[in-house]
Design a protein around this motif. Structure first.
Motif, PDB file in Angstrom:
ATOM      1  N   LEU A 187       0.948  -1.430   0.085  1.00 22.70           N
ATOM      2  CA  LEU A 187      -0.464  -0.130   0.032  1.00 22.70           C
ATOM      3  C   LEU A 187       0.472   1.440   0.226  1.00 22.70           C
ATOM      4  O   LEU A 187       2.156   1.345   0.380  1.00 22.70           O
ATOM      5  CB  LEU A 187      -1.099  -0.003   1.437  1.00 22.70           C
ATOM      6  CG  LEU A 187      -2.030  -0.669   1.227  1.00 22.70           C
ATOM      7  CD1 LEU A 187      -2.323  -0.906   2.965  1.00 22.70           C
ATOM      8  CD2 LEU A 187      -2.312  -0.301   0.040  1.00 22.70           C
ATOM      9  N   ARG A 198      -0.887   7.929   1.708  1.00 24.30           N
ATOM     10  CA  ARG A 198      -1.530   8.874   0.455  1.00 24.30           C
ATOM     11  C   ARG A 198      -1.343  10.143   1.672  1.00 24.30           C
ATOM     12  O   ARG A 198      -1.013  11.303   1.150  1.00 24.30           O
ATOM     13  CB  ARG A 198      -3.067   8.552  -0.332  1.00 24.30           C
ATOM     14  CG  ARG A 198      -3.193   9.224  -0.834  1.00 24.30           C
ATOM     15  CD  ARG A 198      -5.280   8.950  -1.267  1.00 24.30           C
ATOM     16  NE  ARG A 198      -5.063   7.972  -1.613  1.00 24.30           N
ATOM     17  CZ  ARG A 198      -6.779   7.269  -2.066  1.00 24.30           C
ATOM     18  NH1 ARG A 198      -7.136   8.331  -3.237  1.00 24.30           N
ATOM     19  NH2 ARG A 198      -6.138   5.796  -1.638  1.00 24.30           N
ATOM     20  N   GLU A 226      -4.507   7.390   5.655  1.00 25.11           N
ATOM     21  CA  GLU A 226      -5.189   7.434   4.543  1.00 25.11           C
ATOM     22  C   GLU A 226      -3.700   6.137   3.668  1.00 25.11           C
ATOM     23  O   GLU A 226      -3.047   6.637   3.558  1.00 25.11           O
ATOM     24  CB  GLU A 226      -6.014   7.967   3.726  1.00 25.11           C
ATOM     25  CG  GLU A 226      -6.809   7.391   2.078  1.00 25.11           C
ATOM     26  CD  GLU A 226      -7.256   8.472   1.899  1.00 25.11           C
ATOM     27  OE1 GLU A 226      -7.910   8.126   0.660  1.00 25.11           O
ATOM     28  OE2 GLU A 226      -7.038   9.991   2.518  1.00 25.11           O
ATOM     29  N   GLN A 284      -3.317   4.025  -0.062  1.00 23.10           N
ATOM     30  CA  GLN A 284      -3.556   4.215  -1.028  1.00 23.10           C
ATOM     31  C   GLN A 284      -3.457   2.146  -1.837  1.00 23.10           C
ATOM     32  O   GLN A 284      -2.110   1.653  -2.198  1.00 23.10           O
ATOM     33  CB  GLN A 284      -2.898   5.197  -2.913  1.00 23.10           C
ATOM     34  CG  GLN A 284      -3.865   5.135  -3.354  1.00 23.10           C
ATOM     35  CD  GLN A 284      -3.017   5.928  -4.473  1.00 23.10           C
ATOM     36  OE1 GLN A 284      -2.349   6.507  -4.233  1.00 23.10           O
ATOM     37  NE2 GLN A 284      -3.943   5.808  -6.204  1.00 23.10           N
ATOM     38  N   HIS A 285      -3.949   2.147  -2.339  1.00 27.63           N
ATOM     39  CA  HIS A 285      -4.142   0.799  -2.884  1.00 27.63           C
ATOM     40  C   HIS A 285      -2.878   0.099  -4.063  1.00 27.63           C
ATOM     41  O   HIS A 285      -2.224   1.954  -4.910  1.00 27.63           O
ATOM     42  CB  HIS A 285      -5.706   0.275  -3.435  1.00 27.63           C
ATOM     43  CG  HIS A 285      -5.554   1.202  -4.876  1.00 27.63           C
ATOM     44  ND1 HIS A 285      -6.191   2.087  -4.738  1.00 27.63           N
ATOM     45  CD2 HIS A 285      -5.951   0.522  -6.565  1.00 27.63           C
ATOM     46  CE1 HIS A 285      -6.275   2.245  -6.035  1.00 27.63           C
ATOM     47  NE2 HIS A 285      -6.323   1.893  -6.947  1.00 27.63           N
ATOM     48  N   HIS A 323      -4.190  -5.194  -4.883  1.00 25.76           N
ATOM     49  CA  HIS A 323      -5.263  -4.600  -3.868  1.00 25.76           C
ATOM     50  C   HIS A 323      -6.668  -3.709  -4.740  1.00 25.76           C
ATOM     51  O   HIS A 323      -6.107  -3.596  -5.705  1.00 25.76           O
ATOM     52  CB  HIS A 323      -4.889  -3.055  -3.022  1.00 25.76           C
ATOM     53  CG  HIS A 323      -3.278  -3.883  -2.290  1.00 25.76           C
ATOM     54  ND1 HIS A 323      -2.130  -2.925  -2.535  1.00 25.76           N
ATOM     55  CD2 HIS A 323      -3.318  -4.472  -1.181  1.00 25.76           C
ATOM     56  CE1 HIS A 323      -1.138  -3.723  -1.730  1.00 25.76           C
ATOM     57  NE2 HIS A 323      -2.150  -4.567  -0.817  1.00 25.76           N
ATOM     58  N   GLU A 360      -8.969  -2.456  -2.585  1.00 19.98           N
ATOM     59  CA  GLU A 360      -9.639  -1.487  -1.363  1.00 19.98           C
ATOM     60  C   GLU A 360      -8.436  -0.597  -1.311  1.00 19.98           C
ATOM     61  O   GLU A 360      -7.042  -1.037  -1.175  1.00 19.98           O
ATOM     62  CB  GLU A 360      -9.770  -2.471  -0.762  1.00 19.98           C
ATOM     63  CG  GLU A 360     -10.889  -2.981  -1.164  1.00 19.98           C
ATOM     64  CD  GLU A 360     -11.588  -3.915  -0.097  1.00 19.98           C
ATOM     65  OE1 GLU A 360     -12.851  -4.257   0.430  1.00 19.98           O
ATOM     66  OE2 GLU A 360     -10.776  -4.981   0.549  1.00 19.98           O
ATOM     67  N   ASP A 361      -8.934   0.629  -0.395  1.00 20.97           N
ATOM     68  CA  ASP A 361      -7.809   1.345   0.647  1.00 20.97           C
ATOM     69  C   ASP A 361      -7.836   1.163   1.430  1.00 20.97           C
ATOM     70  O   ASP A 361      -9.031   0.409   2.069  1.00 20.97           O
ATOM     71  CB  ASP A 361      -8.204   3.130  -0.379  1.00 20.97           C
ATOM     72  CG  ASP A 361      -7.741   3.321  -1.637  1.00 20.97           C
ATOM     73  OD1 ASP A 361      -6.753   2.325  -2.147  1.00 20.97           O
ATOM     74  OD2 ASP A 361      -8.864   4.305  -2.328  1.00 20.97           O
ATOM     75  N   TRP A 381     -11.302  -0.636   5.264  1.00 22.86           N
ATOM     76  CA  TRP A 381     -10.758  -0.906   3.487  1.00 22.86           C
ATOM     77  C   TRP A 381     -12.583  -0.594   3.110  1.00 22.86           C
ATOM     78  O   TRP A 381     -13.431  -1.040   3.859  1.00 22.86           O
ATOM     79  CB  TRP A 381     -10.501  -2.993   2.928  1.00 22.86           C
ATOM     80  CG  TRP A 381      -9.975  -3.201   3.904  1.00 22.86           C
ATOM     81  CD1 TRP A 381      -8.988  -3.744   5.076  1.00 22.86           C
ATOM     82  CD2 TRP A 381      -8.335  -3.146   3.677  1.00 22.86           C
ATOM     83  NE1 TRP A 381      -8.399  -4.387   5.674  1.00 22.86           N
ATOM     84  CE2 TRP A 381      -7.646  -3.696   4.721  1.00 22.86           C
ATOM     85  CE3 TRP A 381      -7.443  -2.754   2.329  1.00 22.86           C
ATOM     86  CZ2 TRP A 381      -6.384  -3.737   4.414  1.00 22.86           C
ATOM     87  CZ3 TRP A 381      -6.135  -3.170   1.839  1.00 22.86           C
ATOM     88  CH2 TRP A 381      -5.527  -3.697   2.933  1.00 22.86           C
ATOM     89  N   THR A 388     -12.427   1.057  -3.903  1.00 25.68           N
ATOM     90  CA  THR A 388     -11.939   1.707  -5.534  1.00 25.68           C
ATOM     91  C   THR A 388     -11.749   1.238  -6.613  1.00 25.68           C
ATOM     92  O   THR A 388     -12.857  -0.193  -6.934  1.00 25.68           O
ATOM     93  CB  THR A 388     -10.112   1.839  -4.561  1.00 25.68           C
ATOM     94  OG1 THR A 388      -9.805   3.019  -5.045  1.00 25.68           O
ATOM     95  CG2 THR A 388      -9.231   0.747  -5.199  1.00 25.68           C
ATOM     96  N   SER A 398      -4.191   5.716 -10.375  1.00 23.81           N
ATOM     97  CA  SER A 398      -3.648   5.563  -9.106  1.00 23.81           C
ATOM     98  C   SER A 398      -2.277   4.830  -9.256  1.00 23.81           C
ATOM     99  O   SER A 398      -1.272   4.664 -10.025  1.00 23.81           O
ATOM    100  CB  SER A 398      -4.772   4.287  -8.871  1.00 23.81           C
ATOM    101  OG  SER A 398      -5.955   4.344  -9.756  1.00 23.81           O
TER     102      SER A 398
END
Length: 155
Positions: free
Chosen positions: A58, A61, A74, A76-77, A82, A84-85, A146, A149, A155
């Motif tokens: 991950l 973020r 937070e 980010q995936h 992944h 999900e974040d 989770w 996203t 991304s």
């Protein structure tokens, strides 16, 4: 990190990431962790490198104060791993430390390698090791969520 080994040896291969010592220790300390921290640390997917809910890879973020002793971090995936974040909300924060490899990077610590959650006099400590530094939060408890996203080229 106290228990996760970042330089394990497997056969002739060195420099292997190995959380097994922490995972062996976790059952003896899980009863001393606050409920949210315990649920997150003992989730079977948390340290399973093949799981979509493994924290490895991950990317940090954002780090936000949510007012008073509340904080949100937070993650980010990565689309290749992944779907999900991850948002972690910390309650009763008594200590927050960012230790970047390069001080000019601030909280830009790169991808997560792994984390450790340990009991602490104030509740628990959550140390998150990233490729470019470490984030450590001591708090009363934490809640990990989770969220779905959509992977895109942005991304």
């Amino acid at each position: 990190m106290e228990y996760v080994n970042f330089d394990a040896q497997v056969g002739d291969l060195s420099g292997v990431l190995d959380p097994s010592r922490y995972l062996s220790y976790l059952p003896s300390i899980s009863g001393h962790l606050p409920p949210g921290a315990r649920a997150f640390a003992t989730d079977a997917d948390h340290y399973d490198f093949r799981s979509r809910r493994c924290v490895k890879d991950l990317t940090l973020r954002a780090v936000r104060s949510a007012g008073g002793e509340e904080m949100e971090v937070e993650f980010q995936h990565n689309c290749w791993k992944h779907d999900e974040d991850l948002l972690i909300r910390y309650a009763g924060v008594s200590s927050f430390t960012v230790d970047p490899v390069d001080k000019s990077r601030g909280t830009d610590l790169g991808a997560v390698i792994l984390d450790e959650i340990l009991p602490h006099g104030d509740g628990c400590s959550h140390e998150i090791a990233c490729w470019d530094g470490t984030l450590t939060i001591v708090c009363r408890d934490l809640q990990a969520t989770w969220t779905d996203t959509v992977c895109s080229s942005e991304s």
